[in-house]
Write a protein that holds these residues in place. Structure first.
Motif, PDB file in Angstrom:
ATOM      1  N   SER A   1       2.450   9.614   2.756  1.00  0.00           N
ATOM      2  CA  SER A   1       2.726   8.280   3.288  1.00  0.00           C
ATOM      3  C   SER A   1       2.575   8.214   4.801  1.00  0.00           C
ATOM      4  O   SER A   1       2.205   7.179   5.346  1.00  0.00           O
ATOM      5  CB  SER A   1       4.132   7.841   2.880  1.00  0.00           C
TER       6      SER A   1
ATOM      7  N   LYS B   1      -3.554   3.737   0.854  1.00  0.00           N
ATOM      8  CA  LYS B   1      -2.702   2.617   1.272  1.00  0.00           C
ATOM      9  C   LYS B   1      -2.455   1.654   0.115  1.00  0.00           C
ATOM     10  O   LYS B   1      -1.328   1.187  -0.084  1.00  0.00           O
ATOM     11  CB  LYS B   1      -3.349   1.888   2.444  1.00  0.00           C
TER      12      LYS B   1
ATOM     13  N   LEU C   1       0.014   3.207  -2.351  1.00  0.00           N
ATOM     14  CA  LEU C   1       1.391   3.155  -1.871  1.00  0.00           C
ATOM     15  C   LEU C   1       1.946   1.743  -1.933  1.00  0.00           C
ATOM     16  O   LEU C   1       3.126   1.543  -2.221  1.00  0.00           O
ATOM     17  CB  LEU C   1       1.458   3.700  -0.442  1.00  0.00           C
ATOM     18  N   ARG C   2       1.118   0.745  -1.648  1.00  0.00           N
ATOM     19  CA  ARG C   2       1.598  -0.636  -1.713  1.00  0.00           C
ATOM     20  C   ARG C   2       1.991  -1.035  -3.119  1.00  0.00           C
ATOM     21  O   ARG C   2       2.924  -1.818  -3.328  1.00  0.00           O
ATOM     22  CB  ARG C   2       0.525  -1.590  -1.188  1.00  0.00           C
TER      23      ARG C   2
ATOM     24  N   SER D   1       4.942   2.215   2.185  1.00  0.00           N
ATOM     25  CA  SER D   1       3.633   1.723   2.586  1.00  0.00           C
ATOM     26  C   SER D   1       3.676   1.177   4.008  1.00  0.00           C
ATOM     27  O   SER D   1       4.726   1.139   4.658  1.00  0.00           O
ATOM     28  CB  SER D   1       3.167   0.631   1.615  1.00  0.00           C
TER      29      SER D   1
ATOM     30  N   GLU E   1      -3.955  -7.771  -0.036  1.00  0.00           N
ATOM     31  CA  GLU E   1      -3.678  -6.396  -0.417  1.00  0.00           C
ATOM     32  C   GLU E   1      -4.751  -5.843  -1.339  1.00  0.00           C
ATOM     33  O   GLU E   1      -5.125  -4.691  -1.260  1.00  0.00           O
ATOM     34  CB  GLU E   1      -2.318  -6.316  -1.104  1.00  0.00           C
TER      35      GLU E   1
END
Length: 265
Positions: free
Chosen positions: A70, A79, A82-83, A90, A175
């Motif tokens: 992370s 990324k 993690l989101r 994130s 995202e």
């Protein structure tokens, strides 16, 4: 963030401090992961429940690896992962949960020194240093996450660590590469977290459902007005009622075409 923390100079200083803290955090987590494996090797195998102690230390090492990933998430697919899977770690969140995780790791490592382990003094000192550093830098990450942030603008300590005085909220961007409309809806949802009131139009826009209007119905009053209108060809001449138009008449046709009953010869 307090009022004096909004100055670009302090945000620029926060970039330097948080980047230095980032390097120290990664080194500490790697040391803690190595200390976990040292403890796994030196666990007393004669005890009946040593396997659970080994699993506990194994999970600590996996957690250290996750925190390192992370902190070093430079690739876009990491990324995005993690989101979706670990949002608190994130780039859309601050460093508070990272600090809490490091404090838990430090307490676990320091607690393991209470057992009778057959280790040399050098390995014991390594585990002790890893536990103390995890506790210290975890506390610093937790404190810095509240110092360098601006909740009114949605700016977190990770945003300031990445861009300094030019920090902007990362949650306003798409995202998952969706359309501009879905991105704008996510922006409205992000801003709504800091608003205590929402109008009906905002709720309708955020829900993405446009208000349906009933179809227009031609009433008898409209038909009367249409019937009383003048002819577009001859001014002053009233146009006949629309109901008398042949297309609205159900009667049989006035004219019929028939073939002559004549012999071809």
């Amino acid at each position: 963030m307090a009022g004096f923390m909004n100055s670009p100079a302090l945000r620029g200083a926060g970039l330097v401090i948080l980047q230095a803290l980032r390097v120290a955090t990664v080194i500490t987590l790697l040391t803690a992961g190595a200390a976990s494996w040292i403890l796994i090797i030196n666990v007393q195998k004669s005890k009946p429940y040593f396997i659970f102690e080994c699993f506990t230390l194994f999970f600590v090492s996996v957690f250290c690896s996750l925190l390192v990933v992370s902190e070093l998430a430079f690739m876009e697919f990491i990324k995005i992962y993690l989101r979706r899977m670990w949002p608190v770690l994130s780039d859309h969140h601050g460093l508070s949960w990272l600090g809490i995780g490091m404090i838990i790791i430090g307490c676990n490592l320091l607690g393991m020194l209470n057992h009778d382990l057959d280790m040399s003094s050098a390995l014991s000192s390594l585990v002790l240093a890893a536990g103390i550093l995890s506790f210290i830098f975890g506390f610093l990450n937790f404190v810095c996450s509240f110092i360098w942030c601006d909740r009114k603008e949605g700016i977190t300590s990770r945003d300031i660590r990445a861009n300094g005085s030019l920090a902007r909220s990362q949650r306003q961007y798409s995202e998952y590469g969706g359309s501009s409309r879905s991105a704008s809806i996510r922006n409205e949802k992000t801003r709504s977290k800091f608003m205590f009131w929402k109008s009906e139009k905002d709720e309708e826009y955020m829900s993405g459902q446009a208000q349906s209007h009933p179809p227009y119905i031609i009433t008898h009053h409209v038909r009367d007005i249409e019937a009383q209108s003048d002819s577009p060809i001859i001014p002053g001449l009233k146009r006949p009622d629309t109901a008398l138009h042949p297309m609205n008449s159900r009667s049989s046709r006035s004219s019929r075409y028939s073939e002559a009953n004549m012999s071809r010869f």
